[in-house]
Motif scaffolding. Structure first.
Motif, mmCIF file in Angstrom:
data_model
loop_
_atom_site.group_PDB
_atom_site.id
_atom_site.type_symbol
_atom_site.label_atom_id
_atom_site.label_comp_id
_atom_site.label_asym_id
_atom_site.label_seq_id
_atom_site.Cartn_x
_atom_site.Cartn_y
_atom_site.Cartn_z
ATOM 1 N N VAL A 15 9.718 5.345 -15.341
ATOM 2 C CA VAL A 15 10.763 5.256 -16.419
ATOM 3 C C VAL A 15 11.961 4.849 -16.093
ATOM 4 N N ALA A 72 5.291 8.139 -13.028
ATOM 5 C CA ALA A 72 5.766 8.188 -14.100
ATOM 6 C C ALA A 72 7.564 8.301 -13.375
ATOM 7 N N GLY A 73 8.002 8.448 -12.405
ATOM 8 C CA GLY A 73 9.660 8.045 -12.635
ATOM 9 C C GLY A 73 9.832 6.934 -12.388
ATOM 10 N N ILE A 106 1.103 -1.225 0.236
ATOM 11 C CA ILE A 106 0.107 -0.232 -0.202
ATOM 12 C C ILE A 106 0.542 1.344 -0.613
ATOM 13 N N GLN A 122 1.537 2.908 -3.162
ATOM 14 C CA GLN A 122 0.472 4.049 -4.066
ATOM 15 C C GLN A 122 0.004 5.705 -3.594
ATOM 16 N N THR A 123 1.313 6.320 -3.546
ATOM 17 C CA THR A 123 1.601 7.924 -3.147
ATOM 18 C C THR A 123 0.182 8.350 -3.425
ATOM 19 N N GLY A 124 -0.452 7.732 -4.532
ATOM 20 C CA GLY A 124 -0.981 9.037 -5.568
ATOM 21 C C GLY A 124 -0.453 10.523 -5.981
ATOM 22 N N GLN A 125 0.451 10.211 -5.969
ATOM 23 C CA GLN A 125 1.524 11.691 -6.530
ATOM 24 C C GLN A 125 2.088 11.190 -8.365
ATOM 25 N N LEU A 126 1.273 11.469 -9.072
ATOM 26 C CA LEU A 126 1.199 11.470 -10.115
ATOM 27 C C LEU A 126 2.739 11.394 -10.732
ATOM 28 N N ARG A 127 3.802 12.413 -10.228
ATOM 29 C CA ARG A 127 5.420 12.490 -10.988
ATOM 30 C C ARG A 127 5.697 11.496 -10.350
#
Lengths: 105, 616
Positions: free
Chosen positions: B597, B593-594, B582, B585-590
């Motif tokens: 990548v 994305a990181g 759990i 699942q930070t909820g941070q889009l960035r």
């Protein structure tokens, strides 16, 4: 043919890679959604550049066709992205992407 | 012809349903009418059945429907009446009716009057199914039904937790026997392919030679069920505690009918038992041991109902002894006379308890002879029959049992001697009770003498206890004829004389006090023996120490339930993994994305450097 005019493929690809990294860095670092979208565009164009360089190197038209495709995808992406941007602004009153983190955990 | 037989158990069942469905909202008079009326109508139907049976002289049967039909196993719901069943039917509905009439007054002040009668009716219905069933499975339904009613009625005054404990004890201990009986039934079915009495017996006779081990095991398992229900060694411990129930319940269930179900079961399957001499000898041994143990215990008790309870155990011991020596008819005869005189004794005891405001201790009673004449005469007649004094009903049945025991090929004289000692003790303890309660000085002043609704059943039972010995029960066609009794002249004289000696002993010790036993009872050995007998040969202590306490200890150790813990462990591991993942699942889009990548870069790097890259 004047050989001095020919740009080596490595240079083109290197430029594309640098552009891609700049775009990626923008996506990861920026918090403003508009700037993230712009960075995404840079990444897409870096891909397009890589296709064209490769197409020119082998002398076939496929690279340019792929660039057309990327252009249209980019257009679609931008329209969807701008729509989301408007919604985010309406809901959170800001363009900070970190504000939209309610789906954590 | 005999199509109405199914109504015999159905009417009390309807009575139960009526009383149960109205939730005690009916007026008490109506409850009594329904409760007593349903049993009375059954009794009338039994009377009709008897007339038909005695004119036709052949078994009646009434098949209702096929209960189950699966893979060659198709037990019917079918009732069967022969001489044995008819005897049982008469006892259950006759004595049952008298006890119902008696209870309509005895229980009048109880707030759960309707509940009492609903349970009593259900009991009568289940007991009738038990004796009417023509296969073991249907018998088992009635068997469990009476067990349930026994539980409900022992714990009738459930506000007192001691009564609840007594009810649970009665239920659990009999369940031990019932489990054995169920396994015995499975065994019989697996080997014989049917549970209907007649085909089952025929198959057993043709299939098993005498004394075959499987047969013996099946018989012993059935005996296990019988000893549980009939409170015989080693499962007799529940009956004295079952006296926590109302006195009419003790009279009906724990003296006259239910506890004799074990005797009925063995009598019903006697042809199978006959094939196994070992099982029969075990039955006789169990009966002899139980009757002696319970008689010794009864002498030391001071609760009027517990004395009667131990005497019941002892008398059923006589019935088992009779079964074991092959005196089937005598056993059923004793069952019947015992139902008369023991119901009489219990109801008379109930009248005494009723008049003395629920006083149970016989040493706080005394001199009631003049105050409660009906109870006194009932008790006197009941005790005379219980002690088998000549010309009472108990005399004829017990005499027949003892003489048959003497004739038995296996240990005959020993069984006879035990039975005789038991008879001596029986007459001592029953007249000890009479002399202490009804003679001597008045210790507690009685009040509210019993009304005629309680007196009338007592008078009828007095009559039955006196002349019941002259009733001829129609079981000659059911049981093999007894071998010609060629008793020794001396034996035939000693056997009936012993109870009279017992009464004389009781008179000398407890009434005229001309023999003083206090020096003996106050000696160290006397005290120890008294305590040992009082605790019923420490049986309760034995079970408590070796079964109840270890079980409670194990339950305590296993408080967290080890099996449950295994399942919970799996769930806990999954929950732990959930807690770990759990975090991603930070909820941070960035961040997403990181990570994407990074993952992509890793995959590409692996593809490049593993040398697997085979680009065109």
């Amino acid at each position: 043919m004047n050989e001095a005019v020919v740009i080596p493929m490595e240079h083109g690809l290197l430029l594309a890679a640098i552009l891609f990294l700049i775009g990626l860095l923008g996506v990861l670092v920026r918090r403003n959604i508009i700037l993230i979208l712009m960075s995404l565009e840079i990444m897409l164009n870096a891909c397009g550049l890589a296709f064209i360089v490769a197409g020119a190197h082998w002398g076939i038209a496929d690279g340019q066709i792929m660039f057309m495709l990327i252009l249209s995808i980019a257009a679609a992406e931008v329209s969807v992205g701008l729509g989301l941007l408007l919604q985010v602004h309406r809901r959170f009153g800001s363009l900070d992407i970190d504000q939209a983190s309610r789906m954590r955990g | 012809m005999a199509d109405y037989i199914y109504l015999i158990p159905l009417l009390p069942l309807i009575g139960f349903l009526l009383l149960f469905a109205t939730l005690g909202k009916l007026p008490k008079a109506l409850v009594a009418v329904v409760g007593v009326g349903s049993v009375a109508s059954s009794a009338v139907l039994v009377l009709l059945t008897s007339v038909e049976f005695l004119t036709l002289r052949e078994p009646l049967s009434n098949t209702l429907y096929t209960w189950i039909n699966v893979g060659g196993f198709s037990p019917l719901v079918s009732f069967y009446v022969d001489g044995l069943t008819l005897t049982m039917l008469s006892v259950i509905t006759g004595v049952g009716l008298l006890i119902h009439i008696y209870s309509s007054l005895f229980m009048l002040d109880d707030k759960d009057y309707s509940r009492f009668f609903s349970y009593m009716n259900l009991f009568v219905s289940a007991m009738l199914v038990l004796v009417l069933a023509d296969n073991l499975l249907l018998l088992f339904v009635g068997w469990e039904g009476v067990g349930l009613c026994s539980y409900l009625l022992v714990g009738f005054w459930h506000e007192d937790s001691a009564n609840g404990a007594a009810a649970r004890k009665a239920f659990i201990v009999t369940r031990v026997g019932d489990t054995a009986m169920a396994i015995g039934m499975f065994l019989l079915f697996v080997h014989l392919g049917t549970l209907d009495f007649a085909p089952m017996t025929a198959a057993a006779i043709s299939q098993w030679p005498e004394g075959s081990p499987t047969l013996t095991i099946a018989c012993l398992l059935l005996l296990g069920g019988a000893v549980g229900k009939s409170a015989q060694l080693p499962l007799q411990i529940w009956l004295p505690d079952a006296m926590a129930g109302p006195t009419p319940v003790s009279a009906l269930i724990h003296a006259a009918t239910m506890v004799t179900a074990g005797v009925y079961l063995i009598a019903r399957t006697h042809e199978i038992f006959l094939l196994s001499p070992f099982a029969l000898n075990t039955v006789a041994t169990v009966g002899a041991a139980t009757l002696l143990m319970a008689a010794f215990t009864a002498i030391t008790q001071h609760d009027i109902k517990r004395i009667l309870a131990y005497s019941t155990i002892s008398q059923i011991g006589y019935m088992f002894l009779a079964l074991g020596v092959g005196a089937w008819a005598s056993s059923i005869f004793h069952l019947m006379t015992h139902a008369f005189f023991k119901a009489l004794l219990f109801l008379a005891a109930g009248a005494v308890i009723y008049s003395l405001h629920h006083e149970h201790n016989i040493f706080k009673m005394g001199g009631l002879r003049k105050k409660l004449p009906v109870a006194f005469w009932s008790f006197l007649i009941g005790s005379a029959a219980l002690a088998a004094l000549p010309f009472t009903s108990g005399f004829y049945s017990k005499d027949a049992i003892l003489l048959a025991a003497y004739e038995n090929a296996w240990q005959g004289p020993l069984l006879w001697a035990i039975g005789l000692l038991g008879a001596l003790l029986t007459s001592i303890y029953s007249f000890r009770l009479v002399f202490i309660v009804f003679f001597g000085e008045v210790k507690t002043e009685p009040s509210q003498p019993a009304g005629w609704l309680m007196a009338a059943p007592l008078l009828v039972l007095c009559l039955l206890a006196l002349v019941g010995g002259f009733i001829v029960i129609p079981v000659m066609d059911v049981f093999p004829a007894a071998t010609g009794p060629a008793h020794d002249g001396l034996i035939a004289i000693i056997t009936p004389a012993v109870p009279i000696i017992g009464v004389a002993i009781a008179y000398l010790i407890f009434l005229s006090h001309s023999v003083d036993i206090s020096t003996w009872t106050n000696s160290k050995m006397g005290k120890t023996l008294n305590r040992f007998w009082f605790s019923h040969w420490a049986m309760d202590w034995f079970y408590d120490t070796f079964i109840v306490k270890p079980y409670a200890w194990m339950a305590n150790v296993n408080r967290m339930d080890i099996v449950d813990w295994c399942y919970n462990f799996t769930a806990d591991v999954i929950r732990l993994l959930h807690e770990l993942t759990i975090q991603s699942q930070t909820g941070q889009l960035r961040t997403y994305a990181g990570v994407m990548v990074l993952g992509l870069a890793t995959i590409v790097a692996i593809a490049l450097f593993s040398g697997g890259g085979t680009a065109p």
